[in-house]
Write a protein that holds these residues in place. Structure first.
Motif, PDB file in Angstrom:
ATOM      1  N   VAL A   1       4.153  -1.269  11.183  1.00 50.52           N
ATOM      2  CA  VAL A   1       5.175  -1.931  10.498  1.00 50.52           C
ATOM      3  C   VAL A   1       6.536  -0.888  10.712  1.00 50.52           C
ATOM      4  O   VAL A   1       7.800  -1.246  10.574  1.00 50.52           O
ATOM      5  N   TYR A   2       6.269   0.268  11.142  1.00 50.42           N
ATOM      6  CA  TYR A   2       7.345   1.270  11.209  1.00 50.42           C
ATOM      7  C   TYR A   2       6.671   2.363  12.127  1.00 50.42           C
ATOM      8  O   TYR A   2       5.456   2.677  12.060  1.00 50.42           O
ATOM      9  N   GLU A   3       7.479   2.834  13.090  1.00 48.19           N
ATOM     10  CA  GLU A   3       7.101   4.262  13.758  1.00 48.19           C
ATOM     11  C   GLU A   3       8.383   4.825  14.034  1.00 48.19           C
ATOM     12  O   GLU A   3       9.477   4.379  14.524  1.00 48.19           O
ATOM     13  N   ASP A   4       8.373   5.959  13.982  1.00 45.37           N
ATOM     14  CA  ASP A   4       9.229   7.189  14.619  1.00 45.37           C
ATOM     15  C   ASP A   4       8.474   8.239  15.341  1.00 45.37           C
ATOM     16  O   ASP A   4       7.460   8.368  15.582  1.00 45.37           O
ATOM     17  N   ASN A   5       9.433   9.226  15.656  1.00 42.85           N
ATOM     18  CA  ASN A   5       8.630  10.331  16.218  1.00 42.85           C
ATOM     19  C   ASN A   5       7.616  11.087  15.490  1.00 42.85           C
ATOM     20  O   ASN A   5       6.631  11.756  16.063  1.00 42.85           O
ATOM     21  N   ASP A   6       7.626  10.942  14.160  1.00 40.22           N
ATOM     22  CA  ASP A   6       6.868  11.737  13.420  1.00 40.22           C
ATOM     23  C   ASP A   6       5.872  11.094  12.250  1.00 40.22           C
ATOM     24  O   ASP A   6       5.041  11.696  11.715  1.00 40.22           O
ATOM     25  N   VAL A   7       6.355   9.726  12.295  1.00 44.27           N
ATOM     26  CA  VAL A   7       5.478   9.048  11.189  1.00 44.27           C
ATOM     27  C   VAL A   7       5.405   7.747  11.644  1.00 44.27           C
ATOM     28  O   VAL A   7       6.009   7.179  12.292  1.00 44.27           O
ATOM     29  N   ILE A   8       4.035   7.036  11.115  1.00 42.51           N
ATOM     30  CA  ILE A   8       3.963   5.684  11.131  1.00 42.51           C
ATOM     31  C   ILE A   8       3.372   5.029   9.923  1.00 42.51           C
ATOM     32  O   ILE A   8       3.143   5.665   8.939  1.00 42.51           O
ATOM     33  N   ALA A   9       3.650   3.818   9.830  1.00 43.20           N
ATOM     34  CA  ALA A   9       3.349   3.170   8.618  1.00 43.20           C
ATOM     35  C   ALA A   9       2.583   1.803   9.466  1.00 43.20           C
ATOM     36  O   ALA A   9       2.927   1.074   9.884  1.00 43.20           O
ATOM     37  N   ILE A  10       1.356   1.568   8.766  1.00 49.48           N
ATOM     38  CA  ILE A  10       0.520   0.575   9.073  1.00 49.48           C
ATOM     39  C   ILE A  10       0.013  -0.113   7.921  1.00 49.48           C
ATOM     40  O   ILE A  10      -0.227   0.116   6.999  1.00 49.48           O
ATOM     41  N   LEU A  11      -0.459  -1.509   8.260  1.00 47.10           N
ATOM     42  CA  LEU A  11      -1.043  -2.451   7.369  1.00 47.10           C
ATOM     43  C   LEU A  11      -2.430  -1.562   7.173  1.00 47.10           C
ATOM     44  O   LEU A  11      -3.204  -1.546   8.127  1.00 47.10           O
ATOM     45  N   ASP A  12      -2.698  -1.726   5.822  1.00 51.28           N
ATOM     46  CA  ASP A  12      -4.202  -0.955   5.392  1.00 51.28           C
ATOM     47  C   ASP A  12      -5.218  -2.286   6.006  1.00 51.28           C
ATOM     48  O   ASP A  12      -4.746  -3.426   5.170  1.00 51.28           O
ATOM     49  N   ILE A  13      -6.177  -1.910   6.451  1.00 48.67           N
ATOM     50  CA  ILE A  13      -7.229  -3.123   7.093  1.00 48.67           C
ATOM     51  C   ILE A  13      -7.695  -3.830   5.644  1.00 48.67           C
ATOM     52  O   ILE A  13      -8.257  -4.832   6.041  1.00 48.67           O
ATOM     53  N   SER A  14      -7.724  -3.189   4.462  1.00 47.68           N
ATOM     54  CA  SER A  14      -8.696  -3.522   3.475  1.00 47.68           C
ATOM     55  C   SER A  14      -7.472  -4.736   2.594  1.00 47.68           C
ATOM     56  O   SER A  14      -8.173  -5.568   1.801  1.00 47.68           O
ATOM     57  N   GLN A  15      -6.391  -4.398   2.864  1.00 45.67           N
ATOM     58  CA  GLN A  15      -5.309  -5.289   2.057  1.00 45.67           C
ATOM     59  C   GLN A  15      -5.758  -5.249   0.559  1.00 45.67           C
ATOM     60  O   GLN A  15      -5.927  -6.674   0.179  1.00 45.67           O
ATOM     61  N   ALA A  16      -5.972  -4.333  -0.230  1.00 47.71           N
ATOM     62  CA  ALA A  16      -6.200  -4.415  -1.565  1.00 47.71           C
ATOM     63  C   ALA A  16      -5.261  -5.449  -2.312  1.00 47.71           C
ATOM     64  O   ALA A  16      -5.746  -6.135  -3.132  1.00 47.71           O
ATOM     65  N   THR A  17      -4.069  -5.395  -1.880  1.00 45.15           N
ATOM     66  CA  THR A  17      -3.278  -6.435  -2.378  1.00 45.15           C
ATOM     67  C   THR A  17      -2.263  -6.947  -1.034  1.00 45.15           C
ATOM     68  O   THR A  17      -2.320  -6.082  -0.178  1.00 45.15           O
ATOM     69  N   LYS A  18      -1.645  -7.964  -1.207  1.00 48.45           N
ATOM     70  CA  LYS A  18      -0.655  -8.417   0.142  1.00 48.45           C
ATOM     71  C   LYS A  18       0.372  -7.570   0.385  1.00 48.45           C
ATOM     72  O   LYS A  18       1.051  -7.180  -0.726  1.00 48.45           O
ATOM     73  N   GLY A  19       0.225  -6.903   1.561  1.00 53.40           N
ATOM     74  CA  GLY A  19       1.260  -6.073   2.161  1.00 53.40           C
ATOM     75  C   GLY A  19       0.829  -4.500   1.995  1.00 53.40           C
ATOM     76  O   GLY A  19       1.595  -3.599   2.277  1.00 53.40           O
ATOM     77  N   HIS A  20      -0.391  -4.438   1.219  1.00 54.40           N
ATOM     78  CA  HIS A  20      -0.859  -2.818   1.232  1.00 54.40           C
ATOM     79  C   HIS A  20      -0.720  -2.313   2.508  1.00 54.40           C
ATOM     80  O   HIS A  20      -1.178  -2.505   3.540  1.00 54.40           O
ATOM     81  N   THR A  21       0.088  -1.122   2.586  1.00 57.30           N
ATOM     82  CA  THR A  21       0.512  -0.469   3.637  1.00 57.30           C
ATOM     83  C   THR A  21       0.098   1.235   3.807  1.00 57.30           C
ATOM     84  O   THR A  21       0.265   1.893   2.416  1.00 57.30           O
ATOM     85  N   LEU A  22      -0.045   1.645   4.682  1.00 59.71           N
ATOM     86  CA  LEU A  22      -0.263   3.346   4.651  1.00 59.71           C
ATOM     87  C   LEU A  22       0.645   3.948   5.427  1.00 59.71           C
ATOM     88  O   LEU A  22       1.239   3.538   6.529  1.00 59.71           O
ATOM     89  N   VAL A  23       1.093   5.147   5.011  1.00 57.57           N
ATOM     90  CA  VAL A  23       2.423   5.732   5.542  1.00 57.57           C
ATOM     91  C   VAL A  23       1.679   7.265   6.070  1.00 57.57           C
ATOM     92  O   VAL A  23       1.234   8.062   5.256  1.00 57.57           O
TER      93      VAL A  23
END
Ligand code: AMP
Ligand code: ZN
Length: 131
Positions: free
Chosen positions: A17-39
């Motif tokens: 859901v986000y990427e730059d040169n240093d960081v990404i944010a992805i959906l957590d495969i487990s979706q503990a709740t809707k939209g659960h995301t990892l930075v």
């Protein structure tokens, strides 16, 4: 190479859901709740004790922006922003990452803090931990 390093370099697919040169944010495969995301910082650091300040600051900035995006999209009632550091704390992927867990209900995930203050001397702990 760790699983998040593989995601960073594209060897393993992810829902980014986000990427730059240093960081990404992805959906957590487990979706503990809707939209659960990892930075996740692109560089591999095992945990908060190892990550460089400059990278940590970048992660925190993305964390805030992605939290805002989830808030706008799904209007949760709140969030838990969480980092598990060490196996004992539930860390399963040893590449630093922060969970954004939107909360829609008080029962949608379980996090329990019990008051144990009667067992400890808070003044002593304050002295031990003062920086
Ligand atoms: P932790 O237990 O704090 O180390 O969190 C690791 C998280 O990574 C768990 O919530 C997993 O569901 C998540 N996870 C593991 N593999 C993947 C993957 N391939 N893509 C997205 N999330 C993953
Ligand atoms: Zn890694």
């Amino acid at each position: 190479m760790c699983i998040f390093c593989k995601i960073v370099n594209g060897e393993i697919p992810s829902k980014k859901v986000y990427e730059d040169n240093d960081v990404i944010a992805i959906l957590d495969i487990s979706q503990a709740t809707k939209g659960h995301t990892l930075v996740i910082p692109k560089k591999h650091y095992a945990n908060i004790l190892e990550i460089e300040d400059s990278e940590y600051i970048k992660v925190m900035k993305v964390l805030k922006n992605v939290t805002s995006k989830i808030n706008d999209a799904y209007k949760p009632k709140g969030f838990n922003i969480l980092n598990n550091c060490g196996e004992v704390a539930g860390q399963t992927v040893m590449h630093y990452h922060v969970h954004i867990i939107p909360r829609y209900d008080t029962n949608d995930i379980k996090l329990e803090f019990t008051d144990h203050s009667d067992k400890y001397d808070l003044t002593e702990i304050m002295h031990d931990l003062t920086i």
